[in-house]
Design an enzyme around this catalytic site. Structure first.
Site, PDB file in Angstrom:
ATOM      1  N   TRP A 127      -2.679  -6.146  10.848  1.00 50.08           N
ATOM      2  CA  TRP A 127      -2.873  -7.456  10.240  1.00 50.08           C
ATOM      3  C   TRP A 127      -2.799  -8.480  11.371  1.00 50.08           C
ATOM      4  O   TRP A 127      -1.839  -8.445  12.143  1.00 50.08           O
ATOM      5  CB  TRP A 127      -1.762  -7.675   9.208  1.00 50.08           C
ATOM      6  N   ASP A 208       6.981  -3.284   7.451  1.00 49.03           N
ATOM      7  CA  ASP A 208       6.351  -4.384   6.730  1.00 49.03           C
ATOM      8  C   ASP A 208       5.845  -3.827   5.404  1.00 49.03           C
ATOM      9  O   ASP A 208       4.962  -2.967   5.367  1.00 49.03           O
ATOM     10  CB  ASP A 208       5.191  -4.952   7.565  1.00 49.03           C
ATOM     11  N   LYS A 243       1.310  -9.698  -3.670  1.00 52.17           N
ATOM     12  CA  LYS A 243       0.337  -8.820  -4.333  1.00 52.17           C
ATOM     13  C   LYS A 243       0.938  -8.136  -5.546  1.00 52.17           C
ATOM     14  O   LYS A 243       0.327  -8.071  -6.603  1.00 52.17           O
ATOM     15  CB  LYS A 243      -0.134  -7.748  -3.351  1.00 52.17           C
TER      16      LYS A 243
HETATM   17  N1  PMP Z   1       2.079  -8.115   5.964  1.00 52.89           N
HETATM   18  C1  PMP Z   1       0.874  -7.592   5.714  1.00 52.89           C
HETATM   19  C2  PMP Z   1       0.534  -6.273   6.297  1.00 52.89           C
HETATM   20  C3  PMP Z   1      -0.025  -8.285   4.916  1.00 52.89           C
HETATM   21  O1  PMP Z   1      -1.218  -7.758   4.682  1.00 52.89           O
HETATM   22  C4  PMP Z   1       0.348  -9.530   4.366  1.00 52.89           C
HETATM   23  C5  PMP Z   1      -0.540 -10.320   3.465  1.00 52.89           C
HETATM   24  N2  PMP Z   1      -1.859 -10.267   3.660  1.00 52.89           N
HETATM   25  C6  PMP Z   1       1.611 -10.028   4.658  1.00 52.89           C
HETATM   26  C7  PMP Z   1       2.457  -9.295   5.451  1.00 52.89           C
HETATM   27  C8  PMP Z   1       2.083 -11.381   4.186  1.00 52.89           C
HETATM   28  O2  PMP Z   1       2.253 -11.519   2.868  1.00 52.89           O
HETATM   29  P1  PMP Z   1       2.512 -12.934   2.199  1.00 52.89           P
HETATM   30  O3  PMP Z   1       1.206 -13.415   1.689  1.00 52.89           O
HETATM   31  O4  PMP Z   1       3.506 -12.657   1.124  1.00 52.89           O
HETATM   32  O5  PMP Z   1       3.056 -13.851   3.230  1.00 52.89           O
END
Ligand code: PMP
Length: 393
Positions: A127, A208, A243
């Site tokens: 990410w 994560d 999510k």
């Molecule tokens: N870690 C990963 C791997 C993600 O894909 C995401 C969201 N796309 C997050 C953390 C962050 O999530 P949030 O939208 O709750 O900040």
């Protein structure tokens, strides 16, 4: 102060969304953003959330400040969900976070405070925000091999070699499930290999967990976290409910830090509070109240598990339909990877050029890396997507 400030590069996903919005074609499909949409193409309002929200609204107005580290009931609910009975919760420092991103940022600041020279290893690819968050916190970020495009699978040997070569104290960021962006997860045996190297080499695992429940189930998807929790080593876990509760804009997340004993946990908790106090003082209340209400009530929790299960199954069904559709449209093509991967994202295996052709010629928007969000597929847009992918294959 600002005269020489350069323009920052645009976020590629936001840029993609703008291009999508400006596209006049009625058949256009946005598979760029990481958001789950239902069979009608809408971000769902979960029933459990709606019901909890009614109670929250009735019981909690007016809004005062939450404690610096968040709502106590929420913090215990997070510890229960993440660790279950695996370890004594007194050994874990848990703070509410502003989304999963907030949890990661607090983690990065804590690591920088304790070990400013620490190196952080993230997967290649990962990410995009991982690199940015840890770099901005002053840490050195490198990557370990993860995705092998030749074999369309995880390069576990490359990953293990990189971990073996890492210095003790290196922070290793691991996607607990539903790897973003590739969709490829480690098998249970590979997780054990990674755990062994992390423990042997004295590395610090940071798991994560942004998609718990989207791969195989809440318990199943928590297995990697618990595997590490059983080792007794210090570890960090960033949680996101964006999510799994479809609460994207409420920014509900957490950071948990597993410590050696309750005394260490109390010291860590106190330092996390200092980090939060000097960053945003205290977290927002509404989303955390909703989540803790759902997790703390047997009936609402069951509704949540059912609804999360439905989202998971819909994604699986879309993956299968995509695989079947492409197999029929491109005879002889190997498209099994669409059903091997987990979660909202899929590395299609398409090149940046093919992804551009998908956008420009067919109005199907994914990232240049080849990533598409399969959680945005539905019965209406599937035929367009299958036809477009087959055309550029
Ligand atoms: N870690 C990963 C791997 C993600 O894909 C995401 C969201 N796309 C997050 C953390 C962050 O999530 P949030 O939208 O709750 O900040």
């Amino acid at each position: 102060l600002l005269t020489d400030l350069p323009l920052a590069p645009r976020d590629p996903i936001i840029g993609l969304t703008e291009a999508f919005v400006a596209d006049p074609r009625e058949t256009k499909v946005n598979l760029g953003v990481g958001v789950y949409t239902d069979e009608n193409g809408r971000v769902p309002l979960l029933r459990c959330v709606e019901q909890a929200d009614e109670r929250v609204v009735d019981g909690t107005r007016p809004w005062s400040y939450l404690p610096i580290d968040g709502l106590p009931a929420y913090r215990s609910a997070v510890a229960g969900l993440v660790f279950g009975d695996e370890l004594a919760h007194e050994r874990v420092a848990v703070v509410q976070g502003v989304g999963g991103t907030g949890g990661l940022k607090i983690a990065a600041d804590l690591v920088h405070q304790t070990t400013p020279d620490a190196r952080v290893l993230i997967s290649d690819p990962s990410w995009e925000n991982h690199r940015a968050i840890f770099t901005r916190a002053g840490l050195t970020v490198d990557s370990y091999p993860y995705y092998d495009s030749q074999t369309r699978s995880v390069d576990v040997d490359g990953m293990l070699d990189a971990l073996r070569a890492a210095e003790a104290g290196t922070v290793v960021v691991l996607h607990a499930c539903c790897h973003n962006p590739t969709g490829y997860d480690l098998t249970p045996q590979q997780w054990e290999q990674v755990r062994d190297v992390v423990v042997e080499r004295g590395l610090v695992p940071l798991l994560d967990m942004a998609y718990q429940g989207f791969a195989h189930g809440i318990e199943e998807d928590g297995a990697a976290v618990r595997l590490f929790a059983r080792t007794g080593v210090a570890m960090l876990v960033a949680t996101s409910f964006s999510k799994s509760f479809s609460l994207y804009g409420e920014r509900v997340g957490a950071l948990s830090v597993v410590c050696a004993d309750p005394d260490e946990a109390a010291r860590v908790q106190s330092q996390l509070k200092v980090i939060i106090r000097t960053t945003y003082s205290n977290p927002p209340s509404h989303g955390a109240l909703v989540v803790s209400t759902v997790l703390g009530d047997a009936e609402l929790r069951q509704t949540w598990e059912d609804e999360l299960g439905s989202m998971r199954e819909r994604i699986r069904a879309m993956r299968t339909r995509l695989r079947d559709g492409l197999a029929a449209a491109i005879p002889g093509a190997d498209v099994e990877h669409f059903v091997v991967q987990n979660g909202m994202f899929s590395y299609t295996g398409l090149s940046a050029e093919q992804m551009r052709a998908l956008r420009e010629e067919h109005g199907v928007y994914g990232l240049d890396s080849g990533r598409i969000c399969v959680a945005a597929l539905d019965e209406r847009n599937l035929p367009t997507v299958i036809e477009a992918v087959a055309a550029v294959w």
